[in-house]
Design an enzyme around this catalytic site. Structure first.
Site, PDB file in Angstrom:
ATOM      1  N   ASP A  60       1.302  -8.697   2.820  1.00 23.07           N
ATOM      2  CA  ASP A  60      -0.012  -8.712   3.456  1.00 23.07           C
ATOM      3  C   ASP A  60      -0.833  -9.694   2.641  1.00 23.07           C
ATOM      4  O   ASP A  60      -1.307  -9.370   1.555  1.00 23.07           O
ATOM      5  CB  ASP A  60      -0.612  -7.307   3.426  1.00 23.07           C
ATOM      6  CG  ASP A  60      -2.049  -7.277   3.943  1.00 23.07           C
ATOM      7  OD1 ASP A  60      -2.569  -8.339   4.347  1.00 23.07           O
ATOM      8  OD2 ASP A  60      -2.655  -6.185   3.920  1.00 23.07           O
ATOM      9  N   ASN A 102      -3.632 -11.060   3.589  1.00 23.41           N
ATOM     10  CA  ASN A 102      -5.051 -11.009   3.939  1.00 23.41           C
ATOM     11  C   ASN A 102      -5.598 -12.403   4.236  1.00 23.41           C
ATOM     12  O   ASN A 102      -6.734 -12.741   3.869  1.00 23.41           O
ATOM     13  CB  ASN A 102      -5.853 -10.343   2.813  1.00 23.41           C
ATOM     14  CG  ASN A 102      -5.898  -8.831   2.966  1.00 23.41           C
ATOM     15  OD1 ASN A 102      -6.220  -8.313   4.036  1.00 23.41           O
ATOM     16  ND2 ASN A 102      -5.552  -8.117   1.909  1.00 23.41           N
ATOM     17  N   GLU A 113       0.828  -1.204   0.000  1.00 23.91           N
ATOM     18  CA  GLU A 113       0.000   0.000   0.000  1.00 23.91           C
ATOM     19  C   GLU A 113       0.868   1.261   0.000  1.00 23.91           C
ATOM     20  O   GLU A 113       0.703   2.161   0.823  1.00 23.91           O
ATOM     21  CB  GLU A 113      -0.983   0.007   1.175  1.00 23.91           C
ATOM     22  CG  GLU A 113      -2.120  -0.964   1.004  1.00 23.91           C
ATOM     23  CD  GLU A 113      -3.295  -0.704   1.948  1.00 23.91           C
ATOM     24  OE1 GLU A 113      -3.454   0.443   2.419  1.00 23.91           O
ATOM     25  OE2 GLU A 113      -4.047  -1.652   2.222  1.00 23.91           O
TER      26      GLU A 113
END
Length: 591
Positions: free
Chosen positions: A476, A478, A329
């Site tokens: 990440d 998730n 991100e």
């Protein structure tokens, strides 16, 4: 040119101690030194630039390389005559007696003691070491001298947090440059335009040197000034002065990462490598109404602002003294304008891969004293699935369910792959992978397919360009520890009955046995209770996976305590810049 001028200026009358170009001109004359005339002239370019300071005014001339020198010298002389004419008219208007018309200023260029002929072309005339004579003033010509092409200070300055200027240099090396920091002696109360250098040096106090400066609480309410001299070894260019737009503000106090820094005061000793994986929360997500009112309503608005969070992120990352940093991100602007200059100052180089259809992506940084980047092999996972023959078997299985296939190809999930070489042991390589998998709670099947593609691609890259290189896989994901993705990575197989195959409902269900292209990998930081902690959710979503037959874990940096995480209810907060928590570990090659 001016590297040691400040010391010499102390010998001059106090009235001369100003930061103006006019003062520096006069000071150079009194000291018998020549000012620089910086010439930028590159083969293949039609123009050259000539920059120098004349009567306190910075001049920059853009001329043709194939133009005769005489035209440039005449232009300089004519410019002086025009300025004198304007001054004469101004005196007339004020009723003052104008001076007699002065003789035209003689302008000439000499090299090795000989005057250069007016007919010589600019490209040949302006040689390094030549001397430009403008009346009684002499300029030392510096051809292609080290020059800052871009220079600025961050907008937001916090006490206790590193200030890293964003600098770009031509014909020089940022590591060689000289840096001197100043603060205002009294808080700024003037009406000067932001960014202007005040006239009086006496209003500034030297507070440090070095590329990075950490302001103290005593600097709160004061602006900062940086004087930086571009250099390439012993060769110097024109110094540049930068003044901060705003003043230093108070920091947040204790942050969640402060205690973690106690474990990372020093860099990991070879053959250990410190690895960080961190989702830093993209600004495009932090500034949505959903984020402000639903996801992070407990976080003050100012603490969600990018400038504020970047101060925290840069201090946090710098304090880990990492060798490899994988970030998710990352806004493109943040990578270019903030992280790259900051981490470059701390010895790291980086590469960025933007996520298609998005304004954020993945960034991998590596310590340049320990690693060099050999190659990059980034892919968009859905595109690779449909176009690369190495995924043909998986594609055939997934294509059996058109509804699932449609969901998969709509995703722009990207895998960033960097092959690094260990500079301490040339020939030894490591494959560093970084990804951010689909976020939706019902997207377990999509994440499984994407991870299958990622592992197959990584195996192919290693076999082709870095045989035997260990894999360090960060991101990440998730995915919690009971997910199919975690099982695929840690056990190398996901059975067809795993619940994630039907996570988005029966229409997109696709039951299959999925095999990893690698033997079981090890989660280097194990399975923390959570790596993401927001108001409505907390769980372990982030990982650093390694190959246990090639590497072993030497140290895992403890995560912040639950009390630290929840001091301001949840994350992000005034003391933590993201909704995720960084994972940090030291891994060691099995020698």
């Amino acid at each position: 040119m001016f590297n040691h001028l400040s010391a010499a200026l102390t010998l001059l009358p106090r009235c001369l101690l100003t930061a103006s170009a006019r003062t520096l001109t006069g000071a150079c004359r009194l000291l018998g030194r020549m000012e620089p005339a910086v010439v930028r002239c590159l083969p293949g370019e039609p123009k050259l630039t000539i920059s120098f300071c004349l009567d306190g005014v910075n001049k920059q001339m853009l001329r043709d390389q194939d133009e005769a020198l005489g035209k440039v010298l005449a232009r300089i002389s004519n410019g002086i005559a025009k300025s004198q004419g304007k001054a004469k008219k101004s005196k007339k208007k004020k009723g003052q007696q104008p001076c007699e018309t002065p003789e035209p200023t003689v302008v000439r260029l000499c090299y090795d003691g000989e005057e250069v002929l007016d007919t010589v072309l600019n490209s040949e005339a302006w040689q390094d070491g030549a001397v430009l004579h403008v009346g009684d003033v002499k300029y030392s010509v510096q051809r292609n001298a080290p020059t800052f092409t871009s220079a600025q200070l961050p907008v937001s300055l916090l006490a206790g947090f590193p200030v890293c200027p964003s600098l770009e240099i031509e014909f020089g090396n940022l590591q060689d440059c000289e840096y001197t920091w100043y603060k205002e002696r009294t808080p700024n109360t003037s009406s000067e335009a932001a960014g202007e250098v005040p006239d009086q040096d006496s209003s500034w106090t030297e507070v440090g040197c070095g590329r990075v400066h950490v302001p103290s609480n005593q600097d709160i309410g004061c602006r900062l000034k940086l004087r930086c001299t571009p250099k390439d070894g012993e060769r110097s260019g024109l110094a540049k002065e930068l003044v901060s737009v705003g003043t230093v503000e108070a920091g947040p106090g204790v942050c969640t990462f402060d205690n973690r820094h106690a474990y990372t005061v020093k860099e990991a000793e070879w053959p250990a490598v410190r690895v960080v994986s961190y989702n830093i929360l993209a600004d495009i997500y932090a500034q949505t109404e959903l984020s402000k009112t639903v996801l992070y309503p407990y976080c003050p608005q100012y603490a969600l602002q990018l400038d504020y969070r970047q101060n925290l992120i840069k201090k946090e990352l710098a304090g880990y003294n990492a060798d490899i940093i994988c970030l998710q991100e990352v806004d493109k602007g943040v990578f270019v304008d903030s992280l790259t200059p900051a981490l470059d100052a701390f010895g790291l180089d980086g590469v960025f891969r933007i996520k298609e259809k998005q304004h954020e992506g993945l960034a991998t940084f590596y310590r340049r004293s320990k690693f060099q980047l050999l190659s990059s092999h980034d892919i968009v996972l859905s595109e690779a699935l449909t176009s690369d023959p190495i995924h043909s078997t998986l594609l055939e299985r997934v294509s059996a369910n058109s509804a699932l296939m449609d969901l998969i190809v709509k995703r722009s999930t990207t895998l960033q792959v960097s092959v690094l070489e260990d500079l301490n042991k040339p020939g030894r390589k490591v494959c560093v992978a970084n990804t951010h998998l689909y976020w939706h709670p019902k997207g377990g099947n999509i994440r499984l397919v994407h991870m299958g593609v990622a592992l197959q691609h990584l195996s192919h890259v290693i076999s082709k360009v870095a045989p035997g290189a260990p894999l360090v896989f960060c991101g990440d994901f998730n995915s919690t520890p009971n997910s199919g993705v975690f099982q695929l990575l840690s056990e190398a197989v996901v059975p067809l009955q795993h619940a994630d195959w039907s996570s988005s409902g029966p229409e997109e269900s696709c039951s299959m046995e999925l095999l990893s292209a690698f033997p079981p990998l090890l989660s280097a930081c194990s399975q923390p209770a959570y790596t993401n902690y927001v108001g409505g959710f907390h769980g372990c979503l982030d990982y650093i996976f390694i190959q246990p037959d090639s590497m072993q874990v030497e140290q895992v940096i403890p995560l912040p305590s639950h009390q630290e995480v929840t001091t301001y209810e949840a994350l992000p907060s005034v003391a933590h810049p993201s909704d995720h928590i960084a994972l940090i570990c030291d891994v060691r090659w099995n020698l």
